[in-house]
Design an enzyme around this catalytic site. Sequence first.
Site, PDB file in Angstrom:
ATOM      1  N   ARG A 142       0.850  -1.210   0.000  1.00 55.93           N
ATOM      2  CA  ARG A 142       0.000   0.000   0.000  1.00 55.93           C
ATOM      3  C   ARG A 142       0.878   1.250   0.000  1.00 55.93           C
ATOM      4  O   ARG A 142       0.461   2.312  -0.447  1.00 55.93           O
ATOM      5  CB  ARG A 142      -0.984  -0.007   1.178  1.00 55.93           C
ATOM      6  CG  ARG A 142      -1.883   1.226   1.230  1.00 55.93           C
ATOM      7  CD  ARG A 142      -3.198   1.016   1.986  1.00 55.93           C
ATOM      8  NE  ARG A 142      -3.050   0.319   3.240  1.00 55.93           N
ATOM      9  CZ  ARG A 142      -2.489   0.848   4.345  1.00 55.93           C
ATOM     10  NH1 ARG A 142      -2.039   2.087   4.333  1.00 55.93           N
ATOM     11  NH2 ARG A 142      -2.395   0.140   5.436  1.00 55.93           N
ATOM     12  N   TYR A 194     -14.706  16.493 -17.060  1.00 56.91           N
ATOM     13  CA  TYR A 194     -15.104  15.080 -17.109  1.00 56.91           C
ATOM     14  C   TYR A 194     -16.269  14.839 -16.131  1.00 56.91           C
ATOM     15  O   TYR A 194     -16.263  15.379 -15.020  1.00 56.91           O
ATOM     16  CB  TYR A 194     -13.891  14.225 -16.747  1.00 56.91           C
ATOM     17  CG  TYR A 194     -14.183  12.754 -16.734  1.00 56.91           C
ATOM     18  CD1 TYR A 194     -14.386  12.052 -17.922  1.00 56.91           C
ATOM     19  CD2 TYR A 194     -14.264  12.054 -15.543  1.00 56.91           C
ATOM     20  CE1 TYR A 194     -14.672  10.703 -17.908  1.00 56.91           C
ATOM     21  CE2 TYR A 194     -14.546  10.700 -15.524  1.00 56.91           C
ATOM     22  CZ  TYR A 194     -14.754  10.031 -16.711  1.00 56.91           C
ATOM     23  OH  TYR A 194     -15.036   8.696 -16.685  1.00 56.91           O
ATOM     24  N   ASP A 230      -5.984  18.448 -15.879  1.00 48.40           N
ATOM     25  CA  ASP A 230      -6.279  17.091 -16.337  1.00 48.40           C
ATOM     26  C   ASP A 230      -5.829  17.018 -17.798  1.00 48.40           C
ATOM     27  O   ASP A 230      -6.424  17.635 -18.684  1.00 48.40           O
ATOM     28  CB  ASP A 230      -7.788  16.815 -16.199  1.00 48.40           C
ATOM     29  CG  ASP A 230      -8.165  15.393 -16.627  1.00 48.40           C
ATOM     30  OD1 ASP A 230      -7.438  14.801 -17.443  1.00 48.40           O
ATOM     31  OD2 ASP A 230      -9.202  14.879 -16.161  1.00 48.40           O
ATOM     32  N   LYS A 238      -6.758   5.796 -20.422  1.00 49.34           N
ATOM     33  CA  LYS A 238      -6.850   6.268 -21.801  1.00 49.34           C
ATOM     34  C   LYS A 238      -5.511   6.032 -22.519  1.00 49.34           C
ATOM     35  O   LYS A 238      -5.047   4.919 -22.509  1.00 49.34           O
ATOM     36  CB  LYS A 238      -7.302   7.729 -21.802  1.00 49.34           C
ATOM     37  CG  LYS A 238      -8.492   7.993 -20.845  1.00 49.34           C
ATOM     38  CD  LYS A 238      -9.769   7.231 -21.197  1.00 49.34           C
ATOM     39  CE  LYS A 238     -10.804   7.187 -20.065  1.00 49.34           C
ATOM     40  NZ  LYS A 238     -11.241   8.467 -19.524  1.00 49.34           N
TER      41      LYS A 238
HETATM   42  C1  LIG Z   1     -11.754   8.899 -18.204  1.00 44.61           C
HETATM   43  C2  LIG Z   1     -11.410  10.242 -17.686  1.00 44.61           C
HETATM   44  C3  LIG Z   1     -11.274  10.479 -16.314  1.00 44.61           C
HETATM   45  C4  LIG Z   1     -11.548   9.405 -15.264  1.00 44.61           C
HETATM   46  O1  LIG Z   1     -10.609   8.385 -15.315  1.00 44.61           O
HETATM   47  P1  LIG Z   1     -10.924   6.873 -14.849  1.00 44.61           P
HETATM   48  O2  LIG Z   1      -9.645   6.165 -15.168  1.00 44.61           O
HETATM   49  O3  LIG Z   1     -12.093   6.385 -15.633  1.00 44.61           O
HETATM   50  O4  LIG Z   1     -11.210   6.911 -13.387  1.00 44.61           O
HETATM   51  C5  LIG Z   1     -10.901  11.741 -15.905  1.00 44.61           C
HETATM   52  N1  LIG Z   1     -10.689  12.740 -16.796  1.00 44.61           N
HETATM   53  C6  LIG Z   1     -10.825  12.547 -18.117  1.00 44.61           C
HETATM   54  C7  LIG Z   1     -10.587  13.679 -19.050  1.00 44.61           C
HETATM   55  C8  LIG Z   1     -11.188  11.297 -18.614  1.00 44.61           C
HETATM   56  O5  LIG Z   1     -11.341  11.134 -19.928  1.00 44.61           O
END
Ligand SMILES: *Cc1c(COP(=O)(O)O)cnc(C)c1O
Length: 434
Positions: free
Chosen positions: A83, A136, A219, A244
């Site tokens: 952890r 998001y 982000d 992604k």
């Molecule tokens: C998919 C996504 C998230 C969330 O990520 P997860 O891996 O699904 O928790 C956050 N920001 C953006 C821009 C995303 O496309």
Amino acid sequence: MPRNVTFPLKAYNRMKKRDFHPESLMMSYGYKPELSEGALKCPIFQTSTFVFKSAEEGKSFFEVAYMHREKRPQEEVGLIYSRLNNPDLEILEDRLTLWDKAEDCAVFESGMSAISTVLLEFLNPGDLLLYSSPVYGGTHHFIHHVLTKFGINILCFTADQSKDEIIELIECSGLSNNLAMIYIETPANPTNSLIDIESSKSIAVELSNENKEILVAVDNTFMGPLWQHPLQLGADIVLYSATKYIGGHSDVIAGACMGSKEIIARIKTLRTFLGNMAGPWTGWLLMRSLETLKPRMELQAANAARVATYLIQHLLIEKVYYLGFITEENPAQYNIYKKQYESAGAMISFDIIGGEKEAFTFLNNLKLIKLAVSLGSTESLAEHPASMTHVDISPDERKVHSISEKLIRLSIGVENVDDLIWDIEQALAEVKMG
Ligand SMILES: *Cc1c(COP(=O)(O)O)cnc(C)c1O
């Protein structure tokens, strides 16, 4: 080596140095085969805990982990419990820092856990969070329904507001002294509108004082880690859904966060107590994905450019939202595009002529492109934001951001681009026939 120099060859070899590019280092960086029986590849350290050589060593590891003393020069953080740390995570984190030139990185079991941990660590009751809209869906929900429960004030701005307008907005809220963080998502999903990171940083600097530093978090899921480098533009924290492009094969959920050593140390401490770190198997999968990150993303962007060019001339398509189509006719967006991006990326949205019926006919008739949410993966995906990813946003807000019934979002993959265009063409032909 110059011929007339008598120099021991070994010493000369040691002196030779080159700063290898990140893509050259993704297969080996941070991993020492001699610590793993000579295995060329980093094994999966599927273990919850680690054996100390002696009680003294265990004591010393804990002193560093709990920051009861400073690390000695050259001392590495000892392995204690998965952890807190695990070799698959540590090596992955070291590799991820290379793309963004970050000092340190923390990986998480999802993008949402990276985002929520950062927001919880740096915001306190009474603080003001300024964020770009739209963000998001999961982030939007966390900001509106979780942060507000802890007495955190929230305020949003949009891509079409100038720096002066944003400062005025903050001042009108009466909470400018409480501003603690500016949180940005750029390009915005699904319409690809752009937010200026440098300008956001200058707002943060103007409103900071000696008692309080306002942080800028970005982000970077849509364009990173290849095509946009927020830390180089002044951001303090960069966040990823590693599900992604970084993962990029639609087979793992993960997240990452990067910044200075001090910032990441705070985030890792909260991660330890929330317990939302990634596991060794996730770490290993992401390391495998990183080896092909650059060729995947470059092919996806090249394919997207061809698809966008096809879409824009089609008679059944009204408008295409693609970074490569931003022109000097829109100087504000064009300047951000030129300054902030190294590629037009692989995300395209478009308005089909008609409404939900036409959009659904298109989506239901695709044969190669999959009808699914998510993005940045090897396979191309298509979805309908108004009824799927953005359904939680109020109709009024959807209108402001052009998220209408006729909007379709595509994430372009690594398939043969002529096959992709064939698929889009035949699905549009079905729409025409009604
Ligand atoms: C998919 C996504 C998230 C969330 O990520 P997860 O891996 O699904 O928790 C956050 N920001 C953006 C821009 C995303 O496309």
